[in-house]
Design a protein around this motif. Structure first.
Motif, PDB file in Angstrom:
ATOM      1  N   SER A  99      10.509  14.353 104.393  1.00  0.00           N
ATOM      2  CA  SER A  99      11.544  14.283 105.433  1.00  0.00           C
ATOM      3  C   SER A  99      12.695  14.922 104.969  1.00  0.00           C
ATOM      4  N   LEU A 100      12.981  15.210 103.706  1.00  0.00           N
ATOM      5  CA  LEU A 100      14.197  16.039 103.207  1.00  0.00           C
ATOM      6  C   LEU A 100      14.360  17.385 103.298  1.00  0.00           C
ATOM      7  N   GLY A 101      12.963  18.149 103.579  1.00  0.00           N
ATOM      8  CA  GLY A 101      12.726  19.426 103.546  1.00  0.00           C
ATOM      9  C   GLY A 101      13.192  19.996 102.167  1.00  0.00           C
ATOM     10  N   ILE A 102      12.673  19.318 101.326  1.00  0.00           N
ATOM     11  CA  ILE A 102      12.910  19.797  99.695  1.00  0.00           C
ATOM     12  C   ILE A 102      12.285  21.044  99.417  1.00  0.00           C
ATOM     13  N   GLU A 103      13.088  21.750  98.556  1.00  0.00           N
ATOM     14  CA  GLU A 103      12.723  22.962  98.153  1.00  0.00           C
ATOM     15  C   GLU A 103      12.279  23.052  96.625  1.00  0.00           C
ATOM     16  N   LEU A 104      12.496  22.170  95.981  1.00  0.00           N
ATOM     17  CA  LEU A 104      12.173  22.015  94.726  1.00  0.00           C
ATOM     18  C   LEU A 104      12.177  20.516  93.907  1.00  0.00           C
ATOM     19  N   VAL A 105      11.171  20.311  93.518  1.00  0.00           N
ATOM     20  CA  VAL A 105      10.830  18.853  92.853  1.00  0.00           C
ATOM     21  C   VAL A 105      11.037  18.994  91.421  1.00  0.00           C
ATOM     22  N   VAL A 106      11.866  18.159  90.781  1.00  0.00           N
ATOM     23  CA  VAL A 106      12.171  17.987  89.261  1.00  0.00           C
ATOM     24  C   VAL A 106      11.661  16.847  88.801  1.00  0.00           C
ATOM     25  N   ILE A 107      10.533  16.647  87.959  1.00  0.00           N
ATOM     26  CA  ILE A 107       9.946  15.278  87.470  1.00  0.00           C
ATOM     27  C   ILE A 107      10.455  14.854  86.260  1.00  0.00           C
ATOM     28  N   GLY A 108      11.283  13.837  85.798  1.00  0.00           N
ATOM     29  CA  GLY A 108      11.916  13.514  84.416  1.00  0.00           C
ATOM     30  C   GLY A 108      11.085  12.776  83.732  1.00  0.00           C
ATOM     31  N   PRO A 109      10.655  11.739  84.004  1.00  0.00           N
ATOM     32  CA  PRO A 109       9.691  10.845  83.317  1.00  0.00           C
ATOM     33  C   PRO A 109       8.316  11.273  82.966  1.00  0.00           C
ATOM     34  N   GLU A 110       7.533  10.813  81.959  1.00  0.00           N
ATOM     35  CA  GLU A 110       6.166  11.078  81.584  1.00  0.00           C
ATOM     36  C   GLU A 110       5.232  10.295  82.461  1.00  0.00           C
ATOM     37  N   LYS A 111       5.688   9.089  83.072  1.00  0.00           N
ATOM     38  CA  LYS A 111       4.575   8.292  83.634  1.00  0.00           C
ATOM     39  C   LYS A 111       4.170   8.746  85.021  1.00  0.00           C
ATOM     40  N   PRO A 112       5.080   9.349  85.834  1.00  0.00           N
ATOM     41  CA  PRO A 112       4.553   9.971  87.150  1.00  0.00           C
ATOM     42  C   PRO A 112       3.748  11.290  86.801  1.00  0.00           C
ATOM     43  N   LEU A 113       4.033  11.918  85.691  1.00  0.00           N
ATOM     44  CA  LEU A 113       3.474  13.334  85.334  1.00  0.00           C
ATOM     45  C   LEU A 113       2.035  12.809  84.933  1.00  0.00           C
ATOM     46  N   VAL A 114       1.669  11.878  84.316  1.00  0.00           N
ATOM     47  CA  VAL A 114       0.271  11.610  83.773  1.00  0.00           C
ATOM     48  C   VAL A 114      -0.136  10.888  84.992  1.00  0.00           C
TER      49      VAL A 114
END
Ligand code: AMP
Ligand code: GLY
Length: 415
Positions: A60-75
């Motif tokens: 919805s925002l037309g995002i061009e880069l996502v940066v993931i901070g914490p480990e939980k969503p990565l895992v």
């Protein structure tokens, strides 16, 4: 560029400040963010454990880069799902994040890559555990295999305590005790190429003199005047590059931040642990010194384009970060108390971690509440600034360590 940052801690506030400072940045969105981040970015109160909700927001925002901070969503595979939906992501896949999510996986990668680390046994029965404890002797190091929010590791000379901790988990890694100062050294990877950041030191115990329970981190400083000059180069060659090559060879390239927790032993560098994300509070101490524009750098990593990137550029300043923690942290933090007296001066940053706005009043909302960073010409100067600001903040029952970077600053003055 339109960037979406995932997370809500002090690390994400520091990332948000650094991303905003890059001239290519047009819009910074953060989910869910916190009240400090809301002052500099657009925060979105979505459930970041829900991968579909994050993708819908990015679309919805037309995002061009996502940066993931914490480990939980990565895992939980957020990076995989976002990539499948077509977004460039700074953050490893679910499989690659196992380098943090499973101690046993990390040990196998290190062994296959020839990366120096403590000798270890992975144990699944009492018999194996007792054998491993006796093979290494005291002090015993026992690590639960899975993500344990900082509670999985016990280092003790008491064999009964080591055994009791080991028996709490179906799978444990028992390893040789590593003696020597600890250093955090991060690499920014595009899956094939990796750039080393400067080293930092983290203070994990709750109270002065390294007393009290382990915490997420009570403070940090960088650079390390006492560390050998070659530490970045050695870590790059012995640890970061071989690990990235091994992950690529397995068909699970690591794209994101590879956090090497090192012990500098008499026999050289040894890896204590890997994490799959920026450290907290190391990020708050490192990013204010990074001169390389961050959004462009992380986009290059996410789009597998770091091959010809020059080494990162740093300011000559020293930085010291001190964490303000709630009463009772880390055991049972008291939250909901008003915070007053946040008055940053030149060369300081106040990063929010666990804060919330309640009818216009700033209140504590977590164990670690704020992280104050001071920048100065040396560690003494940086400490003075950080402590001047943190000592003016009032939060009932709160505590902070008074000895962050103290020994290093005295040693630096003596040289
Ligand atoms: P970790 O959760 O792996 O970061 O471990 C938490 C802390 O336990 C580390 O920061 C070290 O202080 C300590 N630790 C972990 N492994 C070892 C080891 N092999 N030797 C000595 N200390 C260790
Ligand atoms: N500062 C330790 C960590 O981020 O895991």
């Amino acid at each position: 560029m339109k960037v979406l940052l995932i997370g809500s801690g002090g690390r994400e506030h520091a990332l948000a400040v650094a991303l905003n400072a890059d001239p290519v940045l047009e819009e910074l969105h953060v989910a869910p963010g916190n009240s400090g981040i809301a002052a500099i970015a657009l925060c979105h109160a979505i459930d970041t454990d829900d991968n579909a909700a994050v993708i819908a927001l990015a679309e919805s925002l037309g995002i061009e880069l996502v940066v993931i901070g914490p480990e939980k969503p990565l895992v939980q595979g957020l990076a995989d799902d976002l990539r499948k939906a077509g977004f460039p992501v700074f953050g490893p896949s679910q499989v690659a994040a196992q380098i943090e999510g499973s101690k046993d996986f990390a040990k196998k990668v290190m062994s296959d890559a020839g990366v120096p680390t403590a000798h270890s046994f992975t144990c699944t029965s009492r018999e194996e555990i007792e054998h491993a404890l006796d093979a290494f002797g005291a002090p015993y190091v026992v690590k639960h295999d899975g993500l344990a929010a900082g509670k999985g590791v016990v280092v003790t000379s008491d064999r009964d305590e080591a055994l009791a901790h080991a028996l709490l988990s179906p799978r444990v890694v028992i390893e040789e005790f590593l003696d020597g100062p600890e250093v955090s050294l991060f690499g920014i990877s595009d899956g094939k190429n990796i750039l080393a950041m400067q080293p930092a030191q983290d203070f994990k115990r709750a109270f002065d003199g390294d007393l009290g329970p382990n915490t997420g981190g009570m403070g940090a400083y960088s650079p390390l005047p006492w560390a050998p000059d070659e530490i970045m180069e050695e870590t790059l060659e012995q640890v970061l590059k071989p690990t990235i090559a091994e992950m690529a060879a397995r068909g699970t390239p690591f794209v994101g931040l590879l956090y090497a927790g090192l012990a500098l032993t008499n026999n050289g560098i040894r890896v204590i642990e890997f994490n799959a994300r920026f450290g907290d509070p190391e990020t708050q101490v490192l990013l204010p010194r990074l001169k390389t524009p961050l959004a462009s750098l992380l986009l290059k990593a996410a789009t597998r384009d770091l091959k010809d990137h020059p080494p990162l550029e740093w300011s000559a300043d020293s930085a010291v970060t001190v964490v303000l923690a709630s009463e009772g942290y880390p055991t049972s933090p008291v939250v909901g108390e008003p915070i007053m007296g946040i008055n940053p001066v030149d060369g300081t940053y106040v990063f929010h971690a666990g804060t919330t706005l309640d009818n216009g009043i700033l209140k504590s909302a977590g164990g670690r509440v704020l992280a104050v960073t001071g920048l100065g010409s040396d560690l003494t100067d940086a400490r003075d600034k950080a402590y001047r600001v943190i000592s003016g903040i009032t939060l009932h029952g709160s505590h902070y360590r008074s000895d962050i970077a103290l020994n290093a600053s005295i040693a630096e003055k003596g040289n």
